[in-house]
Design an enzyme around this catalytic site. Structure first.
Site, PDB file in Angstrom:
ATOM      1  CE  LYS A  79      -3.883   2.148   2.483  1.00 15.31           C
ATOM      2  NZ  LYS A  79      -4.850   2.016   3.602  1.00 15.31           N
ATOM      3  CB  SER A 154      -8.183   3.983   2.788  1.00 10.82           C
ATOM      4  OG  SER A 154      -7.318   3.335   3.711  1.00 10.82           O
ATOM      5  CB  SER A 178      -8.619   1.093   5.638  1.00  7.00           C
ATOM      6  OG  SER A 178      -9.279   2.320   5.798  1.00  7.00           O
TER       7      SER A 178
END
Length: 492
Positions: A79, A154, A178
């Site tokens: 990420k 997210s 998330s």
């Protein structure tokens, strides 16, 4: 070797060990697949293929010389809020669109030392603020199950990349859901560990008392393979807990799955998780999954937890307040985006921040600044901290009656891109997940069915430090079902 992207981490490690393919062939396969298909998904912000291929060649040489690390040469991706030395780290924001980190996050370093090869950096909601991955400066991510729908957020890029077969596993971060919510939307498995289990050093902060790095994979076992090198004490992180972590992979591989493997285990279910707003098809899949857990020997018991509406309100006071503080460092002076031709210092600050931050980040900064302001601090922030303590106490009481708590991961399946533009509606998507972050508990989401052809995830929550219990429980379920093996049309 056209179906290498269908293999689990366990199968990839075995294939490398038995010389069925090389790491270079493996990385090349995934890189070609990403180049061919990611235009439909937009899961990657930065493709680091040249470096990945060089690392793969090195892995093959090391293996030939006797290096027996099982994960040596297996691909993965990070990420884009985890700092990577010499590679762009943007947090999905214009504010950091050209930021190249001078160091690796502890998580990145630990994963590399275990032998994994990173293919690049994955798309995300800006500064991890969002539930649909539509707030990224680099464009929305599309769900592999239906490219007209959101992947969740997210960590939407991470979830979509795993679901699309671009990487077998990926890192994510979870502040209010998330990891778990995009895992549910994309039909994969994702785990958020106990707060303090995994180092936060080098992870770009959103809300420091809530953020925690975790993993995505097709299965609980895949998640365990990536979580194992991540977990552990880090003296560079003041929130890291000096407590030995379990051997997640060995624990799963030693787990008996035949007969009634969950006999004696109590799974708590709260009525509060099945109220208004829960999609009927989602509830049907959740109820069916709970019945399967009963069939495997578990006993379903009723527990009481804090009203999710209260946890939602508490979270959306505390998280923006911490974000307001954390993001104050981006001022156009030290690093990050700087506006052009500022008239004076005030103009530099104002324009750099208003041009560098997107609408959702600005909204949360304003919310947080308001909650922290002198006239409202006690009425909002202090009161929310007191409620947070009560939420922790409620979970402790619930765990006196059960070993694991189960709930829907999200109230709905993935919705269409651009469909839910009302911020309050988007915030409600976190209603089942945020209590876990407020209490610092570990939780996992795994697929249990579909609603109108879209994946549905079940959330499992356990006591602090019991990640192994979560992973083993999900693994037992996945040994008797095949929902985690379902593939999006893009992958077939």
């Amino acid at each position: 070797m056209t179906d290498l992207h269908h293999l689990s981490v366990h199968e990839l490690a075995d294939g490398l060990k038995n010389k069925q393919f090389s790491s270079h062939e493996l990385v090349e396969h995934f890189a070609n697949r990403i180049n061919r298909l990611d235009g439909q998904i937009n899961s990657f912000i930065t493709k680091d293929f040249d470096n990945a291929l060089a690392q793969a060649k090195l892995a093959d040489k090391l293996r030939a010389k006797g290096d027996n690390r099982p994960l040596l040469g297996v691909p993965m991706a990070h990420k884009d809020n985890l700092c990577t030395k010499g590679v762009l780290t943007t947090a999905g924001s214009k504010m950091l669109y050209n930021f190249v980190s001078p160091y690796d996050a502890t998580v990145v370093d630990s994963i590399a030392n275990s032998g994994f090869v990173s293919l690049g950096k994955l798309n995300m909601d800006e500064f991890a603020m969002g539930s649909d991955n539509e707030s990224s400066y680099f464009g929305a991510v599309h769900n592999p199950w239906d490219v007209q729908r959101v992947p969740g957020g997210s960590s939407g890029g991470s979830a979509a990349a795993v679901a699309a077969g671009f990487v077998p596993v990926a890192t994510g971060s979870d502040t209010g859901g998330s990891i778990r919510q995009p895992a549910s939307f994309c039909g994969i498995t994702g785990i958020k560990p106990t707060y303090g289990r995994v180092s936060r050093y080098g992870m770009i902060a959103y809300a420091s008392s809530l953020d925690q790095a975790g993993t995505f994979g097709k299965s609980a076992l895949d998640c365990a393979y990536l979580l194992a090198p991540m977990a552990g004490y880090d003296p560079k992180d003041a929130t890291s807990i000096n407590r030995p972590s379990e051997d997640y992979v060995a624990d799963i591989l030693a787990t008996k799955t035949d007969g009634k493997p969950l006999a004696g285990k109590k799974i708590g279910v709260a009525k509060a998780y099945f109220g208004a707003g829960l999609d009927s098809e989602v509830e049907k899949s959740i109820r069916t999954a709970l019945a399967k857990y009963e069939e495997l020997g578990a006993k379903i018991v009723e527990v009481d937890i804090t009203d999710p509406a209260i946890t939602l309100a508490t979270y959306y006071l505390l998280a923006p307040a911490e974000a307001s503080s954390n993001l104050s460092r981006y001022d156009g002076v030290r690093f990050g985006y700087r506006c052009e031709n500022p008239k004076d210092l005030h103009d530099l600050y104002t324009r750099s921040r208003s041009e560098g931050f997107g609408a959702e980040v600005q909204r949360r900064i304003i919310m947080g600044t308001y909650a922290l302001s002198a006239g409202y601090f006690d009425a909002y922030y202090t009161k929310a901290q007191k409620v947070r303590r009560l939420i922790v106490d409620d979970f402790k009481k619930a765990f006196e009656k059960c070993d694991i708590i189960a709930s829907p991961t999200a109230p709905t399946p993935a919705y269409k891109l651009g469909e839910s533009l009302d911020p309050a509606s988007i915030y409600l998507l976190d209603v089942y997940t945020i209590g876990v972050n407020l209490a610092g508990l570990p939780a996992l989401s795994h697929p249990v069915g579909q609603a109108n052809g879209l994946p549905v995830g079940l959330q499992l929550i356990s006591k602090h430090w019991a990640e192994s219990e979560l992973l083993k429980t999900a693994h037992i379920y996945q040994s008797h079902t095949d929902f985690h093996q379902a593939k999006a049309d893009l992958v077939k």
